[in-house]
Design a protein around this motif. Structure first.
Motif, PDB file in Angstrom:
ATOM      1  N   LYS A 119      19.795  19.765  -6.134  1.00  0.00           N
ATOM      2  CA  LYS A 119      18.822  20.047  -4.981  1.00  0.00           C
ATOM      3  C   LYS A 119      19.537  19.360  -3.793  1.00  0.00           C
ATOM      4  CE  LYS A 119      15.859  22.196  -4.876  1.00  0.00           C
ATOM      5  NZ  LYS A 119      16.029  23.619  -4.448  1.00  0.00           N
ATOM      6  N   ARG A 120      19.984  18.235  -4.092  1.00  0.00           N
ATOM      7  CA  ARG A 120      20.932  17.738  -2.850  1.00  0.00           C
ATOM      8  C   ARG A 120      22.042  18.359  -2.256  1.00  0.00           C
ATOM      9  NH1 ARG A 120      21.191  11.102  -3.783  1.00  0.00           N
ATOM     10  NH2 ARG A 120      18.974  10.548  -3.906  1.00  0.00           N
ATOM     11  N   LYS A 121      22.738  18.918  -3.418  1.00  0.00           N
ATOM     12  CA  LYS A 121      23.962  19.789  -3.031  1.00  0.00           C
ATOM     13  C   LYS A 121      23.411  21.236  -2.366  1.00  0.00           C
ATOM     14  CE  LYS A 121      26.918  18.188  -6.675  1.00  0.00           C
ATOM     15  NZ  LYS A 121      27.154  18.376  -8.123  1.00  0.00           N
ATOM     16  N   GLU A 122      22.165  21.666  -2.659  1.00  0.00           N
ATOM     17  CA  GLU A 122      21.846  22.727  -2.116  1.00  0.00           C
ATOM     18  C   GLU A 122      21.332  22.678  -0.731  1.00  0.00           C
ATOM     19  OE1 GLU A 122      18.494  24.504  -4.400  1.00  0.00           O
ATOM     20  OE2 GLU A 122      19.782  24.810  -6.231  1.00  0.00           O
ATOM     21  N   VAL A 123      20.471  21.587  -0.613  1.00  0.00           N
ATOM     22  CA  VAL A 123      20.075  21.360   0.566  1.00  0.00           C
ATOM     23  C   VAL A 123      21.349  20.899   1.867  1.00  0.00           C
ATOM     24  CG1 VAL A 123      18.779  19.404   2.094  1.00  0.00           C
ATOM     25  CG2 VAL A 123      17.852  20.242   0.226  1.00  0.00           C
ATOM     26  N   LEU A 124      22.071  20.212   1.269  1.00  0.00           N
ATOM     27  CA  LEU A 124      23.376  19.806   1.976  1.00  0.00           C
ATOM     28  C   LEU A 124      24.061  21.212   2.366  1.00  0.00           C
ATOM     29  CD1 LEU A 124      24.428  16.276   0.623  1.00  0.00           C
ATOM     30  CD2 LEU A 124      23.470  16.717   2.873  1.00  0.00           C
ATOM     31  N   ALA A 125      24.357  21.771   1.412  1.00  0.00           N
ATOM     32  CA  ALA A 125      25.030  23.529   1.856  1.00  0.00           C
ATOM     33  C   ALA A 125      24.198  23.991   2.538  1.00  0.00           C
ATOM     34  CB  ALA A 125      25.223  24.074   0.397  1.00  0.00           C
TER      35      ALA A 125
END
Length: 741
Positions: free
Chosen positions: A204-210
């Motif tokens: 989820k962190r990667k999705e949000v940052l992307a």
């Protein structure tokens, strides 16, 4: 397309209206079960409790299905929270929930319909006017989509907070040994679930940052490819409006785009701060927050700084209060004003921005005069009640020369490459500075006025305005103070448009094609086509016209002044043909009835107007007569009265030679409504002062000798009147003799 999909395609303003409907019911529920909700009969359920009970039960069942079909921990967590919120809000009252859903669906339909009507109306206006509204609508859509994406990111980050709290709680349980009886199997199961939560959290962190990176890139493109061009286009429109062109009314729209974009950037900055807090609580090797947060924050701060700095603009260019139609000319020791505006509207900075103003902060070219500015040079930006913008208006400013020049001097400055520049070719500028502070960011703002001309005497006004026109017509550079060291030439098509603007903005009616063609002929001589002809600055306002002692612009400006002060109603009605040569007027009046006349501007007298009429037609030959041109000093009464009351004395007989305005409009019909009626006997003034009423009549005296064949007879030395009577007439008539022009 279902109703919820239509809602998501609305402009941001309508979406906000929809969002305000969801005070009790979770919007996430509407999104997850959109199709199912719209397929139910909530209107019936809102008034029949048994139906409401069934629908309530079915809704919870649909939520359970969604829960079981999704493997995403975040999605499952959201569904569980929706169910808990429903149970807490309605507490076993399915009828209330049915009423809320029915109301929301009905209001959504109304908002969608209203948006459709407005869109249809906008499309009709676009067809009838211009493509600009369509372009604006596209920008509105881009800005709204960005705002909507950031709202979703807020929800995603909120879900991550809940997920991380869940992870933290489970982590403490597993590693504190506080599991039931220390059962190894239970501990193993908890560890597996903990790993799943961790993997979901990392994903989820990667999705949000992307997604955040994608939004930042889109905002960057929006600023460089759209907002920057719109702002540049507005500034160019402002330049042209300063010299009489059509004014731009798009600054409020620009403020809306700039403000929403700034709010989006600050929202991303807050989201990054929130991610940083999450990272400080739970971090790990290859944590995407730790790896990317600094770079993203740097990009956001750069975009904020660029947007805020570019949003600091001069809304009203420097202008003397008594000469609003000719901005960018400042006369020494005369009040002038100016106004700056910040296109980013943020309540956090209201009444905090202090603007300082300075003259020639960046020194003008060597040899230019120096001035000091008098008046209040600092002001706090205020919120305008009319449009909510943040602005500061500087009034009652003055310039004082520090060179010791007297008011009547026309000083020249030396330019090594081109010789000498007059003072009206010296360009100066006013600078505005402020400091912006918000959310830990501080940046210096600065903008500048367009180049302006400083004069010390009214006789320099025409030349100064020629410089202002020339600069703003030929360049969109915001501050090229050396422009007149080597000024560019203009094409006639460019110049003729600006001349048209001078008349339309100053006296209300521009020049038609025939009038512009005559002006082109006067300036450039006979040409097959004038559009591609080049006109230099010297040809326009420095060199004398053939056989004259004045330049083309001096002549034209004097006509503008004459119309504005004495002839505007007649000019607006189209009664003044104006720019007609002697040769042209002969061909126009040839074959017309005796007494037909036209009005034209004098080619030999500055600011003069004359009328030429058909005096006689015999043996196929037309004889024309013209009156000495009337100038400002020779207009003792309204010009309409002069035309209507004009008399001609021939052999002691008084006649009225002006019968029909070309081509055939009776003189009273054309000019009667513009005449001022004199006082008559019987009014209060006549009773108090019982004088005999008198009129000042415009009269010309024609000689007794036989008229020559010349189309413009000359007044001889003698006259059929006695010397005393002739002297009296001369005094009264203000020397209105017939003459050649």
């Amino acid at each position: 397309m279902n109703q919820w999909e239509e809602v998501q395609k609305l402009d941001v303003g309508f979406q906000e209206q929809v969002a305000n409907l969801y005070k009790n019911l979770p919007m996430e529920l509407r999104h997850v079960l959109a199709t199912w909700i719209e397929s139910q009969d909530w209107e019936t359920a809102s008034t029949h409790e048994p139906v409401a009970v069934v629908l309530n039960s079915s809704l919870l069942t649909e939520l359970e299905k969604q829960y079981s079909h999704h493997h995403s921990l975040l999605h499952r967590h959201m569904l569980r929270r929706i169910k808990e919120q429903l149970q807490e809000t309605y507490k076993g009252s399915p009828l209330s929930m049915a009423r809320d859903i029915a109301t929301i669906l009905s209001e959504e339909k109304r908002i969608i319909a209203m948006a459709g009507e407005m869109e249809q109306g906008s499309q009709e206006m676009c067809k009838q006017s211009s493509p600009v509204p369509e372009r604006h609508k596209h920008i509105d859509s881009q800005v709204a989509i960005t705002s909507f994406r950031l709202q979703r990111l807020d929800q995603e980050i909120k879900g991550m907070v809940d997920m991380q709290d869940d992870f933290d709680s489970r982590y403490r349980k597993v590693f504190s040994g506080d599991l039931a009886n220390g059962d190894p199997e239970c501990q193993k199961q908890e560890t597996v679930e903990l790993q799943m939560i961790f993997n979901e959290l990392d994903s989820k962190r990667k999705e949000v940052l992307a997604e955040m990176m994608a939004v930042i890139i889109d905002i960057d493109v929006l600023m460089k490819s759209v907002l920057a061009l719109e702002l540049k286009d507005w500034k160019r429109h402002q330049q042209l409006a300063c010299i009489g062109g059509p004014s731009s009314t798009e600054l409020d729209q620009l403020q809306n785009w700039f403000t929403i974009t700034a709010q989006s950037l600050f929202q991303i900055k807050r989201q990054l701060d929130k991610l940083s807090e999450l990272g400080s609580k739970v971090t790990y090797v290859n944590d995407p927050v730790t790896q990317q947060k600094a770079q993203l924050e740097e990009q956001v701060i750069h975009l904020i700084s660029h947007l805020i700095k570019s949003s600091f603009v001069v809304e009203l260019q420097p202008c003397m209060s008594n000469l609003s139609q000719r901005p960018l000319i400042i006369k020494t020791m005369t009040h002038f004003s100016s106004k700056v505006r910040l296109l980013v509207r943020l309540p956090e900075v209201d009444y905090q921005l202090k603007v300082k103003i300075s003259f020639d902060k960046d020194c003008p070219p060597q040899g230019s005069r120096h001035f000091t500015m008098l008046g209040k040079d600092e002001k706090v930006m205020d919120v305008e009640p009319s449009n909510g913008c943040l602005s500061a208006e500087f009034k009652c400013l003055e310039l004082k020369s520090v060179n010791g020049m007297k008011g009547h001097e026309v000083r020249q400055t030396h330019n090594p490459s081109e010789g000498f520049l007059t003072v009206t070719e010296e360009l100066h500028a006013i600078s505005y500075q402020a400091q912006f502070c918000m959310q830990g960011l501080t940046m210096d703002l600065e903008t500048s006025s367009l180049p302006l001309v400083v004069i010390s005497n009214g006789i320099q006004m025409a030349s100064g305005w020629a410089s202002v026109m020339w600069y703003n017509m030929l360049t969109d550079e915001p501050k090229n103070l050396s422009f007149f060291s080597s000024p560019s030439s203009s094409s006639w098509s460019q110049l003729s448009e600006v001349l048209h603007w001078q008349f339309s903005s100053s006296v209300g009616l521009g020049l038609n094609r025939e009038q512009l063609s005559m002006l082109g002929n006067k300036l450039l001589g006979p040409q097959t086509s004038y559009n591609d002809c080049q006109v230099s600055l010297a040809m326009f306002c420095k060199e004398h016209l053939p056989k004259r002692t004045f330049s083309f612009w001096t002549w034209l400006d004097s006509i503008l002044d004459l119309i504005k002060k004495h002839l505007q109603p007649l000019w607006m009605d189209g009664f003044i043909m104006g720019f007609v040569t002697k040769e042209s007027e002969k061909s126009l009046l040839e074959g017309r009835e005796v007494g037909t006349f036209l009005l034209r501007f004098s080619e030999s007298h500055l600011g003069g107007i004359t009328f030429t009429w058909v005096d006689n037609c015999s043996e196929g030959r037309v004889k024309l007569s013209s009156v000495v041109p009337y100038t400002k000093s020779r207009l003792p009464m309204p010009f309409a009265n002069i035309v209507c009351e004009y008399k001609l004395i021939i052999d002691g007989v008084l006649i009225e030679p002006l019968k029909f305005l070309y081509p055939r409009t009776p003189v009273e019909e054309a000019f009667g409504k513009h005449c001022i009626t004199p006082l008559v006997e019987g009014n209060a003034s006549a009773l108090t002062f019982p004088y005999v009423h008198s009129d000042l009549l415009p009269i010309s005296i024609l000689p007794t000798t036989k008229l020559t064949d010349s189309p413009h007879p000359v007044m001889p030395a003698g006259s059929p009147w006695s010397p005393n009577l002739e002297n009296i007439l001369d005094d009264l008539l203000n020397d209105n003799e017939m003459c050649n022009l």
